[in-house]
Scaffold this motif. Structure first.
Motif, PDB file in Angstrom:
ATOM      1  N   ALA A 163      -1.278   5.216   4.739  1.00 19.37           N
ATOM      2  CA  ALA A 163      -0.910   4.627   5.859  1.00 19.37           C
ATOM      3  C   ALA A 163      -2.334   4.755   6.837  1.00 19.37           C
ATOM      4  O   ALA A 163      -2.353   5.799   7.800  1.00 19.37           O
ATOM      5  N   CYS A 164      -3.374   4.263   6.405  1.00 19.37           N
ATOM      6  CA  CYS A 164      -4.746   4.454   7.407  1.00 19.37           C
ATOM      7  C   CYS A 164      -4.466   4.372   8.584  1.00 19.37           C
ATOM      8  O   CYS A 164      -3.906   3.130   8.912  1.00 19.37           O
ATOM      9  N   HIS A 214      -9.538  -1.925   1.363  1.00 22.21           N
ATOM     10  CA  HIS A 214     -11.061  -1.887   1.220  1.00 22.21           C
ATOM     11  C   HIS A 214     -11.303  -1.341   2.659  1.00 22.21           C
ATOM     12  O   HIS A 214     -12.698  -1.678   2.978  1.00 22.21           O
ATOM     13  N   GLY A 215     -10.670  -0.588   3.257  1.00 24.26           N
ATOM     14  CA  GLY A 215     -11.208   0.047   4.670  1.00 24.26           C
ATOM     15  C   GLY A 215     -12.252   0.836   4.646  1.00 24.26           C
ATOM     16  O   GLY A 215     -12.434   1.428   3.455  1.00 24.26           O
ATOM     17  N   ARG A 268      -2.659  -3.981   8.663  1.00 24.02           N
ATOM     18  CA  ARG A 268      -1.856  -4.429   7.637  1.00 24.02           C
ATOM     19  C   ARG A 268      -1.391  -6.123   8.138  1.00 24.02           C
ATOM     20  O   ARG A 268      -0.195  -6.240   8.367  1.00 24.02           O
ATOM     21  N   CYS A 322       0.790  -1.353  -0.053  1.00 20.78           N
ATOM     22  CA  CYS A 322      -0.038  -0.068   0.045  1.00 20.78           C
ATOM     23  C   CYS A 322       0.893   1.268   0.026  1.00 20.78           C
ATOM     24  O   CYS A 322       2.283   1.310   0.613  1.00 20.78           O
ATOM     25  N   CYS A 356      -5.479   0.708   9.966  1.00 23.05           N
ATOM     26  CA  CYS A 356      -5.428  -0.479   9.118  1.00 23.05           C
ATOM     27  C   CYS A 356      -4.015  -1.188   9.948  1.00 23.05           C
ATOM     28  O   CYS A 356      -2.883  -0.626   9.867  1.00 23.05           O
ATOM     29  N   PRO A 389      -4.822  -7.262  -0.427  1.00 25.83           N
ATOM     30  CA  PRO A 389      -4.827  -6.781   0.622  1.00 25.83           C
ATOM     31  C   PRO A 389      -4.124  -5.382   0.825  1.00 25.83           C
ATOM     32  O   PRO A 389      -4.486  -4.630   1.881  1.00 25.83           O
ATOM     33  N   GLY A 390      -3.344  -4.842  -0.183  1.00 27.79           N
ATOM     34  CA  GLY A 390      -2.940  -3.385  -0.189  1.00 27.79           C
ATOM     35  C   GLY A 390      -3.616  -2.608  -1.168  1.00 27.79           C
ATOM     36  O   GLY A 390      -4.908  -2.953  -1.378  1.00 27.79           O
TER      37      GLY A 390
END
Ligand code: CLF
Ligand code: SF4
Length: 290
Positions: A36-37, A289-290, A42, A33, A40, A85-86
């Protein structure tokens, strides 16, 4: 140009097709990604069911046999989605996968989800590949709010912090949505609702993305974790209020199931990820997909 929203409404589980039990398969092909939410974690693992969490990353080429296997197990699958996932645009894997899927499974709907940092510059390619439905996660349209939700962005090789990162992100998200929507793509916007941070900002997001060309809006309740573990998840009435405010401007999707990045089946009804992916690995990685 008009988009394909009416068709998606009957065949895409996240655009209204849940009424017809339409299923989807997520292909976890996108490892890294570029932002950097703060919520998240990770993670790649076998035990958690959260948006974007996955057991392992697969290659674009491996995706084809995975889709074939999934269709045998779950013929209700109408949509091939890539949601992590990223980030799907941080590497070329997602677009490469969609090109292969388009050739082998032309009838399946191609659904992509991105944080939008690179959407403006990759819009032409996204359009050329023929993505049928695009989701952009927009958690704020005000940089001072976005900075509380995202720590930094790595953009063209340089790391930008907080508000500076937020300004770049928001500008590219809106510009990207405008470009793809103008080309006729149906765009959904997801927002993670964090009551104390963007709770009173949801209507503004909905209005802004609608004006940019988005068609449908989805509010995802925060799962308090990582740097936002001290924040609370929204209460039912807060989600309801936020939806009502958003609905003044844009159609609202209310059946989100917080899917993993390697989910398979009809959201909320069936899950075949274990069989399809033979989940074995538990390794640290990124998520989306957050
Ligand atoms: Fe997957 Fe997302 Fe496409 Fe749907 S999920 S990439 S738009 S096919 Fe759907 Fe799952 Fe909610 Fe996402 S229910 S988490 S909104
Ligand atoms: Fe990236 Fe998605 Fe995690 Fe945000 S939630 S840091 S966009 S992987």
């Amino acid at each position: 140009m008009s988009n394909n929203y009416e068709i998606l409404k009957s065949s895409h589980p996240c655009f209204g097709g849940h009424v017809n039990n339409a299923g989807r398969i997520h292909l976890p092909v996108s490892p890294g990604c570029n932002i950097a939410c703060r919520f998240c974690d990770r993670v790649i693992n076998d035990t958690e069911n959260r948006p974007g969490v996955t057991s392992k990353v697969i290659t674009p080429e491996e995706s084809l046999s995975v889709v074939e296997k999934a269709l045998k197990i779950c013929p209700d699958i109408k949509v091939v989605g890539i949601a992590g996932p990223g980030d799907t645009l941080a590497t070329d894997n997602a677009l490469k996968t969609f090109r292969l899927v388009k050739k082998e499974f032309p009838k399946l709907i191609k659904c992509m989800s991105t944080n939008g940092l690179l959407l403006a510059e990759k819009a032409d390619e996204v359009i050329e590949v023929g993505i049928d439905s695009l989701t952009v996660t927009v958690n704020a349209v005000d940089p001072s709010i976005e900075a509380q939700l995202n720590k930094y962005a790595v953009y063209h090789g340089k790391r930008y912090e907080a508000e500076e990162a937020a300004e770049i992100l928001i500008k590219n998200q809106i510009e990207g949505i405008k470009k793809v929507a103008k080309a006729g793509m149906t765009v959904k916007v997801n927002s993670v609702l964090v009551p104390k941070i963007n709770g009173s900002h949801i209507e503004k997001i909905a209005q802004t993305v609608r004006e940019a060309g988005a068609t449908i809006y989805n509010i995802i309740p925060l799962i308090p974790q990582f740097e936002l573990s001290d924040q609370r998840a929204p209460l039912c009435f807060e989600i309801d209020e936020a939806r009502k405010k958003a609905e003044k401007h844009i159609d609202v999707f209310r059946h989100c199931q917080h899917c993993r990045a390697d989910a398979v089946g009809v959201p909320g009804k069936s899950e075949f990820g274990d069989q399809v992916y033979e989940r074995k690995l538990t390794i640290k990685e990124t998520f989306s997909h957050g």
